[in-house]
Design a protein around this motif. Sequence first.
Motif, mmCIF file in Angstrom:
data_model
loop_
_atom_site.group_PDB
_atom_site.id
_atom_site.type_symbol
_atom_site.label_atom_id
_atom_site.label_comp_id
_atom_site.label_asym_id
_atom_site.label_seq_id
_atom_site.Cartn_x
_atom_site.Cartn_y
_atom_site.Cartn_z
ATOM 1 N N SER A 137 0.831 -1.210 0.000
ATOM 2 C CA SER A 137 0.000 0.000 0.000
ATOM 3 C C SER A 137 0.866 1.260 0.000
ATOM 4 N N VAL A 138 2.006 1.219 0.665
ATOM 5 C CA VAL A 138 2.937 2.359 0.645
ATOM 6 C C VAL A 138 3.483 2.541 -0.769
ATOM 7 N N GLU A 139 3.875 1.452 -1.399
ATOM 8 C CA GLU A 139 4.395 1.525 -2.771
ATOM 9 C C GLU A 139 3.380 2.187 -3.699
ATOM 10 N N ASN A 140 2.128 1.792 -3.583
ATOM 11 C CA ASN A 140 1.089 2.360 -4.447
ATOM 12 C C ASN A 140 0.886 3.846 -4.197
ATOM 13 N N ALA A 141 0.890 4.254 -2.933
ATOM 14 C CA ALA A 141 0.714 5.676 -2.606
ATOM 15 C C ALA A 141 1.888 6.507 -3.112
ATOM 16 N N VAL A 142 3.092 5.992 -2.966
ATOM 17 C CA VAL A 142 4.284 6.731 -3.403
ATOM 18 C C VAL A 142 4.317 6.815 -4.928
ATOM 19 N N LYS A 143 3.981 5.727 -5.610
ATOM 20 C CA LYS A 143 3.934 5.761 -7.074
ATOM 21 C C LYS A 143 2.904 6.782 -7.552
ATOM 22 N N LYS A 144 1.751 6.794 -6.919
ATOM 23 C CA LYS A 144 0.700 7.750 -7.293
ATOM 24 C C LYS A 144 1.218 9.186 -7.150
ATOM 25 N N ALA A 145 1.955 9.464 -6.079
ATOM 26 C CA ALA A 145 2.511 10.805 -5.871
ATOM 27 C C ALA A 145 3.572 11.148 -6.921
ATOM 28 N N VAL A 146 4.377 10.171 -7.316
ATOM 29 C CA VAL A 146 5.386 10.399 -8.356
ATOM 30 C C VAL A 146 4.695 10.690 -9.681
ATOM 31 N N CYS A 147 3.704 9.887 -10.030
ATOM 32 C CA CYS A 147 3.016 10.071 -11.313
ATOM 33 C C CYS A 147 2.192 11.358 -11.350
ATOM 34 N N ALA A 148 1.751 11.824 -10.188
ATOM 35 C CA ALA A 148 1.041 13.104 -10.113
ATOM 36 C C ALA A 148 2.027 14.274 -10.034
ATOM 37 N N ARG A 149 3.306 13.937 -10.017
ATOM 38 C CA ARG A 149 4.407 14.913 -9.947
ATOM 39 C C ARG A 149 4.378 15.737 -8.655
ATOM 40 N N ARG A 150 3.875 15.105 -7.585
ATOM 41 C CA ARG A 150 3.926 15.742 -6.265
ATOM 42 C C ARG A 150 5.267 15.514 -5.594
ATOM 43 N N VAL A 151 5.956 14.452 -5.994
ATOM 44 C CA VAL A 151 7.316 14.175 -5.525
ATOM 45 C C VAL A 151 8.134 13.679 -6.708
ATOM 46 N N THR A 152 9.450 13.856 -6.633
ATOM 47 C CA THR A 152 10.304 13.379 -7.715
ATOM 48 C C THR A 152 10.567 11.887 -7.548
ATOM 49 N N LEU A 153 10.910 11.259 -8.635
ATOM 50 C CA LEU A 153 11.256 9.847 -8.610
ATOM 51 C C LEU A 153 12.454 9.622 -7.691
ATOM 52 N N ASP A 154 13.473 10.460 -7.798
ATOM 53 C CA ASP A 154 14.666 10.294 -6.946
ATOM 54 C C ASP A 154 14.313 10.377 -5.467
ATOM 55 N N ASP A 155 13.496 11.365 -5.090
ATOM 56 C CA ASP A 155 13.101 11.484 -3.680
ATOM 57 C C ASP A 155 12.305 10.270 -3.230
ATOM 58 N N ALA A 156 11.411 9.783 -4.095
ATOM 59 C CA ALA A 156 10.612 8.611 -3.755
ATOM 60 C C ALA A 156 11.496 7.375 -3.583
ATOM 61 N N GLN A 157 12.426 7.190 -4.494
ATOM 62 C CA GLN A 157 13.334 6.042 -4.395
ATOM 63 C C GLN A 157 14.163 6.118 -3.112
ATOM 64 N N GLN A 158 14.692 7.278 -2.819
ATOM 65 C CA GLN A 158 15.508 7.438 -1.606
ATOM 66 C C GLN A 158 14.678 7.158 -0.353
ATOM 67 N N ALA A 159 13.469 7.662 -0.314
ATOM 68 C CA ALA A 159 12.607 7.436 0.852
ATOM 69 C C ALA A 159 12.300 5.951 1.030
ATOM 70 N N MET A 160 12.025 5.259 -0.047
ATOM 71 C CA MET A 160 11.715 3.828 0.034
ATOM 72 C C MET A 160 12.936 3.021 0.453
ATOM 73 N N LEU A 161 14.096 3.359 -0.084
ATOM 74 C CA LEU A 161 15.306 2.624 0.249
ATOM 75 C C LEU A 161 15.798 2.922 1.664
ATOM 76 N N THR A 162 15.502 4.109 2.154
ATOM 77 C CA THR A 162 15.913 4.458 3.517
ATOM 78 C C THR A 162 15.047 3.732 4.532
ATOM 79 N N ASP A 163 13.726 3.842 4.377
ATOM 80 C CA ASP A 163 12.802 3.162 5.287
ATOM 81 C C ASP A 163 11.393 3.288 4.735
ATOM 82 N N TRP A 164 10.911 2.225 4.104
ATOM 83 C CA TRP A 164 9.592 2.296 3.482
ATOM 84 C C TRP A 164 8.490 2.584 4.503
#
Length: 174
Positions: A137-164
């Motif tokens: 569910s976190v993955e889906n929410a973060v992807k939705k934010a990336v595709c809506a351009r509310r967050v960058t892909l790099d920021d999303a990847q870093q956040a997931m790799l640091t602590d999902w």
Amino acid sequence: MSVPCLRFVLPAAALLAACAVPSPAHAATPAASCSRADLPLPDPACTPGALNPDVTQATIGSTICVSGWTATIRPSTSYTNALKRQGIIDYGYADTSLSDYEEDHFLPLELGGAPKDPANLWPEPHAGSENSYSKDSVENAVKKAVCARRVTLDDAQQAMLTDWTTAESVLGIG
């Protein structure tokens, strides 16, 4: 003499051939080479995550943000089940039932994770309050934010790799 089992070095087929996989009836807790201390995160030395070079901020409109795109790159279950078997041993899980784990992409495919790189795949438990299901569910929410351009892909990847488990709050979307 046994062959050392290394998730990064041997492809999945070689892992099965080179590593004896104990049956549940004969196995006590397997000797772990990966730590479970960071659960619900994988051991960063064993599963640091890996990027799919085809997914960048410039390509999200033709990759991750296209409905069904991840199905075109998802590895077969024969490939992932071989890694899952070995990962259960590597992580020293007492429960060796394959059905109790998801061979998960630490950096999700829908956020540009490498599909077949063993550095990005690990046996994530279904058990516990922060588990494979809650990560989905976190993955889906973060992807939705990336595709809506509310967050960058790099920021999303870093956040997931640091602590999902904190990615949504870190990104300001949860």
